[in-house]
Enzyme design. Structure first.
Site, mmCIF file in Angstrom:
data_model
loop_
_atom_site.group_PDB
_atom_site.id
_atom_site.type_symbol
_atom_site.label_atom_id
_atom_site.label_comp_id
_atom_site.label_asym_id
_atom_site.label_seq_id
_atom_site.Cartn_x
_atom_site.Cartn_y
_atom_site.Cartn_z
ATOM 1 N N LYS A 131 -12.519 -0.826 0.872
ATOM 2 C CA LYS A 131 -11.788 -0.061 -0.149
ATOM 3 C C LYS A 131 -12.561 -0.126 -1.470
ATOM 4 O O LYS A 131 -13.529 0.596 -1.651
ATOM 5 C CB LYS A 131 -10.355 -0.566 -0.252
ATOM 6 C CG LYS A 131 -9.543 -0.274 1.017
ATOM 7 C CD LYS A 131 -8.121 -0.711 0.924
ATOM 8 C CE LYS A 131 -7.286 -0.200 2.098
ATOM 9 N NZ LYS A 131 -7.735 -0.659 3.420
ATOM 10 N N SER A 184 0.788 -1.224 0.000
ATOM 11 C CA SER A 184 0.000 0.000 0.000
ATOM 12 C C SER A 184 0.821 1.275 0.000
ATOM 13 O O SER A 184 0.329 2.329 -0.418
ATOM 14 C CB SER A 184 -0.936 0.010 1.214
ATOM 15 O OG SER A 184 -0.198 0.004 2.423
ATOM 16 N N HIS A 228 -5.411 -4.023 -1.262
ATOM 17 C CA HIS A 228 -5.168 -3.056 -2.332
ATOM 18 C C HIS A 228 -5.085 -3.746 -3.690
ATOM 19 O O HIS A 228 -4.361 -3.312 -4.585
ATOM 20 C CB HIS A 228 -3.901 -2.254 -2.042
ATOM 21 C CG HIS A 228 -4.046 -1.335 -0.874
ATOM 22 N ND1 HIS A 228 -4.587 -0.065 -0.976
ATOM 23 C CD2 HIS A 228 -3.761 -1.514 0.440
ATOM 24 C CE1 HIS A 228 -4.609 0.503 0.209
ATOM 25 N NE2 HIS A 228 -4.107 -0.354 1.091
#
Length: 422
Positions: A268, A209, A237
């Site tokens: 996310k 990340s 991610h």
């Protein structure tokens, strides 16, 4: 009844009033020490302020205090689903049908049909046997290693793994090995050393990340097969936008059948609300339901969060068009920033760290970018190693080409002003 409660509160002094500070020598000593530490953080230029947003999450924001028309380049809203109308509608419907929350952990009276439906959908999306929900992926990482590994086992962790992986590994009693970042020679040496243990688990972020680089999963899986080890990846991610169908780095690199355990997030790309999960072999998931402490002792995910995550997965599985749009936007930003003279870490990932080195420079430049209508954040120690300060830019599927070009122009102006560009 509520009037009676209010009366009792008034008698007890439970209403709003001046804050009360603890008294005594120990409390005073603590306050002095904390104030000194806070002053050191300010002096080092690494103070982290929290800007207050007065609008929905999206590519364009309004900040509290009047900041309007701000272009947001620092959210994990990779697919732009945080404010997608269908995702919001699904959350509202779940809220109305299933209530605000469960007031319980899962094994007592905290499991609704929507929780089981979402777990089945996650497992199907990742093409795994089963899945288990957590309040966050931090909790998922805190719960996996302690439940799975014993003093007879070993875990081998990339030195730049996320803090939640590091903390989760600290909680377990396995023998711990740390290998150099994405260094396969060092990993192989550690795997040879770990042959004396019963079980070996290689743990890595799929996408890192802070650096925007992608783990060499093909090579990791080859070494794992050679030395009879299992592979765990954190896909926070990557889930939703890496790989042909957005399934993550294992799909991107063609090793879906060689990765044993996946931990990821619903907070996310998949709606951006909250929640995490583990997906993998059914016996492992069954064991986590019995032994994983963050799962056993945390309230169930609220129905609205479950509803929006479930709809986000529906949209993703119906079409990969949103996920596929990321590549061109990411390439546009990276190539234009490189042409301007900036060093961008990582490769082909929407996390685009603009490397600056100096913590104060990163902080000042980020503030100046905001003055130009671009919302980015500077990162410095202890979030990243000393001397590796940066401004992390994150590209979203809902950024327009004009948004990206405006960001590059602002970086160029600010970089020249502060000496980051010649």
């Amino acid at each position: 009844m509520w009037r009676a409660v209010a009366a009792v509160r008034a008698l007890r002094g439970g209403g709003a009033g001046a804050p009360r500070a603890a008294s005594g020598a120990a409390a005073a000593q603590l306050r002095r020490r904390l104030e000194s530490e806070l002053e050191d953080i300010r002096g080092a230029g690494t103070w982290k302020s929290e800007r207050v947003i007065a609008s929905r999450q999206g590519p364009h924001l309004r900040l509290a205090g009047g900041g309007a028309g701000i272009i947001n380049f620092c959210a994990n809203n990779y697919l732009g689903l945080s404010s997608h109308p269908e995702v919001i509608r699904a959350a509202v419907e779940a809220l109305e049908k299933f209530g605000a929350g469960l007031s319980s952990v899962r094994f007592i009276c905290g499991t609704q049909s929507i929780h089981k439906d979402l777990e089945e959908k996650i497992a199907r999306f990742h093409q795994r046997e089963d899945a288990i929900l957590y309040a966050s992926c931090f909790d998922a990482n805190a719960g996996i290693f302690e439940a799975l590994l014993t003093p007879e086992d070993a875990v081998l962790s990339d030195e730049l793994n996320h803090a939640s992986i590091i903390d989760g590994i600290r909680l377990c009693k396995a023998n711990k090995y740390r290998y150099k970042h994405m260094d396969m020679q060092d990993l192989e040496a550690k795997l040879k050393e770990a042959q004396k243990h019963r079980l070996r688990l290689v743990a890595t972020d799929g996408a890192f990340s802070m650096d925007g680089d992608i783990a060499p999963l093909r090579e990791i899986c080859q070494l794992a097969q050679k030395y009879d080890a299992l592979v765990f990846i954190d896909e926070c991610h990557a889930t939703g936008f890496l790989g042909p169908n957005g399934r993550g780095t294992d799909e991107l690199l063609g090793v879906m059948d060689k990765v044993t355990i996946i931990n990821s997030t619903l907070g996310k790309a998949l709606g951006g609300a909250a929640g995490g999960y583990t997906t993998g072999p059914k016996p492992l998931i069954d064991l986590l339901r019995q032994r994983s402490r963050p799962y056993l002792f945390s309230n169930s995910l609220p129905p609205a969060v479950v509803g929006c995550a479930s709809k986000a997965l529906d949209l993703l599985m119906e079409s990969n068009a949103i996920a596929q749009s990321m590549a061109a936007k990411t390439q546009r930003f990276r190539s234009k920033m490189a042409a301007a003279g900036f060093t961008i870490s990582g490769k082909d990932h929407p996390i685009c760290p603009v490397m600056l080195g100096d913590a104060r420079l990163a902080s000042v430049m980020a503030e100046d970018m905001l003055n130009r209508g671009i919302y980015v954040i500077g990162f410095s120690y202890p979030v990243v190693p000393k001397g590796k300060a940066r401004i992390r830019v994150q590209i979203s599927a809902v950024h327009s080409d004009e948004d990206i070009d405006r960001c590059v122009e602002a970086f160029t102006e600010v970089g020249r002003k502060h000496g980051a560009l010649s």
